[in-house]
Design a protein around this motif. Structure first.
Motif, PDB file in Angstrom:
ATOM      1  N   SER A 189       0.747  -1.199  -0.119  1.00 29.78           N
ATOM      2  CA  SER A 189       0.170  -0.014   0.032  1.00 29.78           C
ATOM      3  C   SER A 189       0.891   1.206  -0.048  1.00 29.78           C
ATOM      4  N   TYR A 190       0.335   2.304  -0.696  1.00 33.37           N
ATOM      5  CA  TYR A 190       1.094   3.712  -0.583  1.00 33.37           C
ATOM      6  C   TYR A 190       0.205   4.762  -0.077  1.00 33.37           C
ATOM      7  N   SER A 191      -0.841   4.359   0.463  1.00 36.95           N
ATOM      8  CA  SER A 191      -1.872   5.488   0.782  1.00 36.95           C
ATOM      9  C   SER A 191      -1.470   6.788   1.843  1.00 36.95           C
ATOM     10  N   GLU A 192      -0.267   6.428   2.577  1.00 36.39           N
ATOM     11  CA  GLU A 192       0.209   7.297   3.224  1.00 36.39           C
ATOM     12  C   GLU A 192       1.314   8.189   2.616  1.00 36.39           C
ATOM     13  N   LEU A 193       2.099   7.533   1.692  1.00 37.50           N
ATOM     14  CA  LEU A 193       2.913   8.323   0.839  1.00 37.50           C
ATOM     15  C   LEU A 193       2.128   8.864  -0.279  1.00 37.50           C
ATOM     16  N   GLN A 194       0.826   8.418  -0.735  1.00 38.17           N
ATOM     17  CA  GLN A 194       0.232   9.423  -1.788  1.00 38.17           C
ATOM     18  C   GLN A 194      -0.277  10.553  -1.024  1.00 38.17           C
ATOM     19  N   LYS A 195      -0.636  10.379   0.427  1.00 39.85           N
ATOM     20  CA  LYS A 195      -0.914  11.775   1.122  1.00 39.85           C
ATOM     21  C   LYS A 195      -0.074  12.624   1.079  1.00 39.85           C
ATOM     22  N   ILE A 196       1.487  12.488   1.463  1.00 40.65           N
ATOM     23  CA  ILE A 196       2.579  13.324   1.649  1.00 40.65           C
ATOM     24  C   ILE A 196       3.029  13.886   0.357  1.00 40.65           C
ATOM     25  N   PHE A 197       2.793  12.865  -0.740  1.00 36.99           N
ATOM     26  CA  PHE A 197       3.050  13.386  -2.257  1.00 36.99           C
ATOM     27  C   PHE A 197       2.118  14.635  -2.650  1.00 36.99           C
ATOM     28  N   GLU A 198       0.786  14.217  -2.268  1.00 34.80           N
ATOM     29  CA  GLU A 198      -0.339  15.433  -2.577  1.00 34.80           C
ATOM     30  C   GLU A 198       0.151  16.846  -1.795  1.00 34.80           C
ATOM     31  N   VAL A 199       0.650  16.719  -0.575  1.00 34.01           N
ATOM     32  CA  VAL A 199       1.000  17.719   0.193  1.00 34.01           C
ATOM     33  C   VAL A 199       2.252  18.750  -0.384  1.00 34.01           C
ATOM     34  N   LEU A 200       3.267  17.875  -0.912  1.00 30.51           N
ATOM     35  CA  LEU A 200       4.386  18.310  -1.735  1.00 30.51           C
ATOM     36  C   LEU A 200       4.019  18.832  -2.934  1.00 30.51           C
ATOM     37  N   LEU A 201       3.116  18.241  -3.627  1.00 30.37           N
ATOM     38  CA  LEU A 201       2.600  18.851  -4.909  1.00 30.37           C
ATOM     39  C   LEU A 201       2.111  20.405  -4.464  1.00 30.37           C
ATOM     40  N   LYS A 202       1.032  20.205  -3.516  1.00 33.03           N
ATOM     41  CA  LYS A 202       0.520  21.414  -3.171  1.00 33.03           C
ATOM     42  C   LYS A 202       1.587  22.675  -2.935  1.00 33.03           C
ATOM     43  N   ASN A 203       2.552  22.278  -2.336  1.00 34.92           N
ATOM     44  CA  ASN A 203       3.639  23.625  -1.898  1.00 34.92           C
ATOM     45  C   ASN A 203       4.949  23.656  -2.799  1.00 34.92           C
ATOM     46  N   LYS A 204       4.617  23.158  -4.330  1.00 30.21           N
ATOM     47  CA  LYS A 204       5.686  22.889  -5.155  1.00 30.21           C
ATOM     48  C   LYS A 204       6.240  24.489  -5.622  1.00 30.21           C
ATOM     49  N   ASP A 205       5.488  25.424  -5.266  1.00 29.68           N
ATOM     50  CA  ASP A 205       5.942  26.891  -5.607  1.00 29.68           C
ATOM     51  C   ASP A 205       6.320  27.540  -4.451  1.00 29.68           C
ATOM     52  N   LYS A 206       6.654  27.075  -3.545  1.00 30.99           N
ATOM     53  CA  LYS A 206       7.202  27.481  -2.233  1.00 30.99           C
ATOM     54  C   LYS A 206       8.932  27.634  -2.371  1.00 30.99           C
ATOM     55  N   LYS A 207       9.457  28.701  -2.099  1.00 29.09           N
ATOM     56  CA  LYS A 207      10.883  29.044  -2.189  1.00 29.09           C
ATOM     57  C   LYS A 207      11.658  29.421  -0.997  1.00 29.09           C
ATOM     58  N   GLY A 208      12.719  29.216  -0.787  1.00 27.78           N
ATOM     59  CA  GLY A 208      13.559  29.532   0.466  1.00 27.78           C
ATOM     60  C   GLY A 208      13.451  28.770   1.725  1.00 27.78           C
ATOM     61  N   LYS A 209      12.851  29.171   2.744  1.00 26.72           N
ATOM     62  CA  LYS A 209      12.637  28.348   4.050  1.00 26.72           C
ATOM     63  C   LYS A 209      11.513  28.904   4.476  1.00 26.72           C
ATOM     64  N   THR A 210      10.868  27.638   5.155  1.00 25.53           N
ATOM     65  CA  THR A 210       9.348  27.966   5.669  1.00 25.53           C
ATOM     66  C   THR A 210       9.293  26.957   6.995  1.00 25.53           C
TER      67      THR A 210
END
Length: 214
Positions: A189-210
């Motif tokens: 199963s990769y349901s948890e990694l899929q959730k992480i991937f979706e969060v990473l995808l949503k933040n793809k325009d971030k720059k620097g440090k957050t």
């Protein structure tokens, strides 16, 4: 740590000083994908079986190794955990995401390989380390390593492989990761990694440090 995008089972509480782990080289995920004849990418088609996943992976991994893809990244700090996310793209199309994060005694690297915006292969490398003897002046350490390889077709895992091994700083005969045998995962199963991937995808325009990402 409710804002942190980590698997609950991977959160560890340690009080010792932080041990940094460098992000893995992209080649380290390929030992289960060797002996593949060189072929072109599958053009615009998403891979539909493991053989096609291997072909697509080889094409993309070669581009990563040759540094032919554009990249953008950002760092984050969240409740004693430090993270870094790198996005690789070609002609504006996202091709891969590498996510590294660590606390005092744990580190993880997730590599997502994409086709048409969706993961077709994920490589995850986790390490938990502890002191293992030695002296205060020259301490010895032990790394417990767990790797996962997930093959995905039409957003569903079709095969999950895992391997576990131990690296000791005091040993001269540590196993080479590429020589450790993969075994079939009992829970593919990769349901948890899929959730992480979706969060990473949503933040793809971030720059620097957050701070924490969600």
């Amino acid at each position: 740590m409710k804002k942190l995008i980590l698997l609950p089972s991977l959160i560890f509480l340690f009080s010792c000083e932080n041990k940094n782990k460098e992000s893995i080289d992209v080649k380290s995920s390929s030992d289960s994908l060797q002996n593949i004849s060189t072929k072109d990418s599958l053009k615009n088609n998403s891979p539909q079986n493991i053989d096609e996943i291997k072909v697509e992976y080889e094409s993309l991994n070669n581009q990563l190794i040759a540094k032919k893809l554009d990249s953008a990244s950002f760092d984050y700090e969240c409740d004693e955990i430090s993270g870094n996310v790198v996005y690789y793209s070609s002609n504006g199309e996202l091709k891969s995401i590498k996510h590294f994060y660590a606390d005092s005694h744990f580190s993880s690297v997730e590599n997502y390989y994409l086709k048409n915006g969706k993961p077709f292969f994920i490589f995850k490398d986790d390490t938990v380390w502890n002191f293992d003897g030695g002296t205060p002046e020259k301490p010895e350490t032990k790394d417990e390593v767990e790797q996962q390889r997930i093959y995905i077709v039409n957003e569903k895992p079709v095969e999950c492989l895992e391997k576990k091994f131990t690296i000791k700083s005091s040993s001269k005969n540590n196993p080479k990761p590429e020589n450790v045998q993969n075994i079939q995962s009992k829970n593919c199963s990769y349901s948890e990694l899929q959730k992480i991937f979706e969060v990473l995808l949503k933040n793809k325009d971030k720059k620097g440090k957050t701070t924490c990402i969600q």
